[in-house]
Design a protein around this motif. Sequence first.
Motif, PDB file in Angstrom:
ATOM      1  N   SER A 119       0.807  -1.001  -0.116  1.00 41.31           N
ATOM      2  CA  SER A 119      -0.180  -0.025   0.003  1.00 41.31           C
ATOM      3  C   SER A 119       0.847   1.276  -0.017  1.00 41.31           C
ATOM      4  CB  SER A 119      -0.909   0.061   1.199  1.00 41.31           C
ATOM      5  OG  SER A 119      -0.911   1.034   1.834  1.00 41.31           O
ATOM      6  N   ASN A 120       0.309   2.537  -0.381  1.00 38.42           N
ATOM      7  CA  ASN A 120       1.304   3.720  -0.508  1.00 38.42           C
ATOM      8  C   ASN A 120       1.539   4.196   1.006  1.00 38.42           C
ATOM      9  OD1 ASN A 120      -1.155   4.563   0.210  1.00 38.42           O
ATOM     10  ND2 ASN A 120      -1.743   5.878  -1.501  1.00 38.42           N
ATOM     11  N   HIS A 121       0.875   3.537   1.958  1.00 30.32           N
ATOM     12  CA  HIS A 121       1.474   3.912   3.366  1.00 30.32           C
ATOM     13  C   HIS A 121       2.937   3.063   3.587  1.00 30.32           C
ATOM     14  CE1 HIS A 121      -2.404   5.299   5.078  1.00 30.32           C
ATOM     15  NE2 HIS A 121      -3.086   4.360   4.190  1.00 30.32           N
ATOM     16  N   LEU A 122       3.151   2.261   2.809  1.00 29.83           N
ATOM     17  CA  LEU A 122       4.331   1.422   3.134  1.00 29.83           C
ATOM     18  C   LEU A 122       5.303   1.715   1.963  1.00 29.83           C
ATOM     19  CD1 LEU A 122       2.609  -1.608   4.446  1.00 29.83           C
ATOM     20  CD2 LEU A 122       3.693   0.207   5.753  1.00 29.83           C
ATOM     21  N   ASP A 159       7.866   7.949   1.416  1.00 25.88           N
ATOM     22  CA  ASP A 159       7.116   9.348   1.311  1.00 25.88           C
ATOM     23  C   ASP A 159       7.730  10.038   0.072  1.00 25.88           C
ATOM     24  OD1 ASP A 159       6.867   9.681   4.797  1.00 25.88           O
ATOM     25  OD2 ASP A 159       5.638   8.587   3.247  1.00 25.88           O
ATOM     26  N   ILE A 192       0.771  -9.217   2.379  1.00 22.33           N
ATOM     27  CA  ILE A 192       0.915  -7.557   2.441  1.00 22.33           C
ATOM     28  C   ILE A 192       2.374  -7.269   2.525  1.00 22.33           C
ATOM     29  CG2 ILE A 192       0.208  -5.291   3.758  1.00 22.33           C
ATOM     30  CD1 ILE A 192      -1.965  -6.626   2.466  1.00 22.33           C
ATOM     31  N   THR A 205       6.046  -4.319   2.324  1.00 19.39           N
ATOM     32  CA  THR A 205       6.220  -3.086   2.533  1.00 19.39           C
ATOM     33  C   THR A 205       7.749  -2.813   1.720  1.00 19.39           C
ATOM     34  OG1 THR A 205       7.258  -1.412   4.147  1.00 19.39           O
ATOM     35  CG2 THR A 205       7.234  -3.732   4.988  1.00 19.39           C
ATOM     36  N   LYS A 257       9.372   0.114   2.941  1.00 21.98           N
ATOM     37  CA  LYS A 257       9.737   1.285   3.536  1.00 21.98           C
ATOM     38  C   LYS A 257      11.057   1.251   4.214  1.00 21.98           C
ATOM     39  CE  LYS A 257       6.993   5.146   4.642  1.00 21.98           C
ATOM     40  NZ  LYS A 257       5.803   5.686   5.395  1.00 21.98           N
ATOM     41  N   ASP A 258      11.653  -0.030   4.566  1.00 22.65           N
ATOM     42  CA  ASP A 258      12.565  -0.137   5.283  1.00 22.65           C
ATOM     43  C   ASP A 258      13.985  -0.144   4.551  1.00 22.65           C
ATOM     44  OD1 ASP A 258      11.449  -2.819   7.330  1.00 22.65           O
ATOM     45  OD2 ASP A 258      11.374  -0.987   7.443  1.00 22.65           O
ATOM     46  N   ASP A 295       6.498   1.696  10.691  1.00 23.93           N
ATOM     47  CA  ASP A 295       5.717   0.650   9.324  1.00 23.93           C
ATOM     48  C   ASP A 295       4.476   0.451   9.867  1.00 23.93           C
ATOM     49  OD1 ASP A 295       8.835  -1.252   9.475  1.00 23.93           O
ATOM     50  OD2 ASP A 295       7.929   0.132   7.956  1.00 23.93           O
ATOM     51  N   GLU A 306       0.472   7.614   8.584  1.00 21.74           N
ATOM     52  CA  GLU A 306       1.013   9.039   8.733  1.00 21.74           C
ATOM     53  C   GLU A 306       0.485   9.902   9.874  1.00 21.74           C
ATOM     54  OE1 GLU A 306       0.838  10.799   5.030  1.00 21.74           O
ATOM     55  OE2 GLU A 306       1.766   8.996   3.814  1.00 21.74           O
ATOM     56  N   MET A 346      -6.548  -8.701   5.299  1.00 18.84           N
ATOM     57  CA  MET A 346      -5.312  -8.560   6.110  1.00 18.84           C
ATOM     58  C   MET A 346      -5.322  -6.999   6.014  1.00 18.84           C
ATOM     59  SD  MET A 346      -2.401 -10.884   4.876  1.00 18.84           S
ATOM     60  CE  MET A 346      -2.677 -10.964   3.129  1.00 18.84           C
ATOM     61  N   ILE A 366      -3.738  -3.416   5.365  1.00 26.48           N
ATOM     62  CA  ILE A 366      -2.635  -3.222   4.462  1.00 26.48           C
ATOM     63  C   ILE A 366      -1.470  -2.425   5.107  1.00 26.48           C
ATOM     64  CG2 ILE A 366      -4.318  -3.004   2.453  1.00 26.48           C
ATOM     65  CD1 ILE A 366      -4.406  -0.036   2.744  1.00 26.48           C
ATOM     66  N   VAL A 367      -1.621  -2.026   6.353  1.00 28.66           N
ATOM     67  CA  VAL A 367      -0.422  -1.180   6.943  1.00 28.66           C
ATOM     68  C   VAL A 367       0.290  -2.311   8.103  1.00 28.66           C
ATOM     69  CG1 VAL A 367       0.254   0.456   8.488  1.00 28.66           C
ATOM     70  CG2 VAL A 367      -1.429   0.923   6.612  1.00 28.66           C
ATOM     71  N   ARG A 424      -8.754  10.535   2.293  1.00 31.44           N
ATOM     72  CA  ARG A 424      -7.198  10.862   2.233  1.00 31.44           C
ATOM     73  C   ARG A 424      -6.759  10.766   0.789  1.00 31.44           C
ATOM     74  NH1 ARG A 424      -2.043   9.063   3.045  1.00 31.44           N
ATOM     75  NH2 ARG A 424      -2.678   6.854   2.208  1.00 31.44           N
TER      76      ARG A 424
END
Lengths: 176, 376
Positions: free
Chosen positions: A109-112, A115, A159, A161, A163-164, B24, B28, B80, B82-83, B112
Amino acid sequence: MFFHIVLERNMQLHPRHFGRNLRENLVSKLMKDVEGTCSGQHGFVVAITGIENIGKGMIRDGTGFVSFPIKYQCVVFRPFKGEILEAVVTMVNKMGFFAEAGPVQIFVSNHLIPDDMEFQTGDMPNYTTSDGSVKIQKDSEVRLKIIGTRVDATEIFCIGTIKDDFLGVINDPTTA
Amino acid sequence: MSLANLPQHSSSSSCKSSLDEEFDDDTEVDTDRSRKRCKEEDLGSIEQTQGSGSQVLVEENSKSSRKKDICAHPGSFEHMCIVCGQPVDDKFGVVFGYIHKGLRLQNYEVDRLRKIDLKRAMRHKKLYLVLDLDHTLLNSTKLDRMTAEEEYLKSQTADSLQDVSKGSLFKVDIVDRMIKLRPFVRTFLKETSEMFEMYIYTMGTRVYALEMAKLLDPRKEYFSDRVISCEDAIKRHQKGLDIVLGQENAVLILDDKEDAWTKHNSNLILIEKYHFFRSSSDKGGFKCKSLSELKSDESETEGALAAALDVLKQIHTTFFHELEDNQRDVRKGCKRVFSYVFPSKFQADAGSLEQASSDSIHSAVKLQTICCGKAT
C-alpha cells in the motif's frame, strides 16, 4: 521461502487403473491432485520431485476403490512474515502496487512506500521519486518485506512493505 | 541537577526509538500526532522536579507500547490490514473490486487518497470524468434481437476485431452482442483524455464492461483499470461516486440517464440517448425505423458527443482559468450547462428520428451557451 519436504497422502484409485501401470497411474493422479494446491501449513506445492514410499493398498468397504498411502518428496513455497522477497510488479495504482512472486500475490500500500515516491498516472502508471531517479512501474523488480500472509485453497496473498532500508526497486525495466 | 536531567533525556530517546519501530505500523496521521505529543511531554518534563520526571517516563513508555498495538487499519486486502498485516474484520468502508479483487478501504482513507490525488490532478490541470457506456458512448444489441433489415451489418464485422482502433461496428461473441460505437467517440475520448482522468461506469456486468473498454481503448491509455461495472456498485440501479477516487467537486459525469445519479445531480451532464439498433430504439419508445435500418447514423461533427465535448472544454477552461482557488467546484457556476431538450411530440415518419435528434441538439447547445454566459 522454498522448502523440500516429505508429505504423505492417501490416494484413492479406481480399479480400472489396476494392472501393469498401477504405480504410474497412482503417481500421475497424485501429481494432478497435489501440484498447484495450497495449504496453510506447507504453503504452495510447486512440484513433486520423487516418490519415497507407496504403502499397501486397502480396499474400501462398499466401493471398489483402493486407498494407497503415499509418501512423496516435493518442493513447496511458503512466504513468512518478516521474510524479504523479490517480486515483479504487476499493477500500479493510487493505492499502491501489486506484485507477484511465483504463485504469491503481494500488495504494497502507499502507506508502506517511501514518502518521497509519488504516484504518476498515465498509460504506464508508476511511483517515482521527486528527482526521477527511482521508478516503480509494471514489470519492475522490487525487493520487499512481507508483513502479513493469508492462504486460501489455491492462492496465497501477502501484504508487503518497501519502506525499510535496502528495499525497493532492483531492476528498472526501461534501462535493462 | 544531573539526576533531574536523566529521566528527561531517556524519555525523549525512548520516544524517538518507539517512533522508529512503529514507522511501519502507524499511519502518517498517527506518527504526526505522536511526534507532537512527545514534544509537548518533553517540554512538560523540563519544568518538573525529579520525582514527577520519572513519572512522565513511565507514562510515556506505556503510551508508546499502546501505540505499537494500535494500527488504524485504513484498508484491507484479502482480509489483512494493508498497513500492519494483521487479520481484520471485513465489514467497513468501500469495496474497490474493480481495481483488484479483495481490496477494501475505510471511508477516511478514501478521503485521504482523494485529497492527495486532487493535488496531483490540479498540478496537471486535469479534472475527473465518469462516462456511461450504453446509449452514451455506444449502442449494443443482442444478436438474436436483430431484425432482418439489420442482417447486412453482420457481414460488415468480419475483420473488425483484428484492428479495433479503425472500426466502429463489432460483433462480440463473448457477450453475444453487436456493438456500434457512437460517431465521434474516438476523437471525443482522445480530446477528453487530455483534460480529464476518465472512468467507465456502466450498469452492465464486469465482463461486458471490460470488453467494451477493449473496443474503446485498445491500448489502455484512457481508462487503464478504471472500469466500474454493476458488480462494483454499492446499490443496485443506482450509481454513486463513492467508488470513484476523485474529489466530488472535480468530478463530471456524462450519462444519458438522469435517475441513475440521483445523489449527484449537480455533477451530471445529461446527453441524448444514442439509439442505433432497432431493439434499442424500440425500448426507447420510438416506433419508426432505427438508424441501422435506414442505413444512416448520427452526425459526427454535429452530434451529441461533439456538443458534449464543447461543453466539457468550456467547463475545464472556466474551472482552471476563471475561478479562484477557493471557488473551484464543477457543480457551481456552470450549473445545468447542458440542459436536455427534446420535443415532446415528433413525427414518427419521414425518417425523422435523426432529424428530431439533431434539432434537439441544436436547441440544447443554444441553451448551454446562454447558461454559461451567466457563470460567475
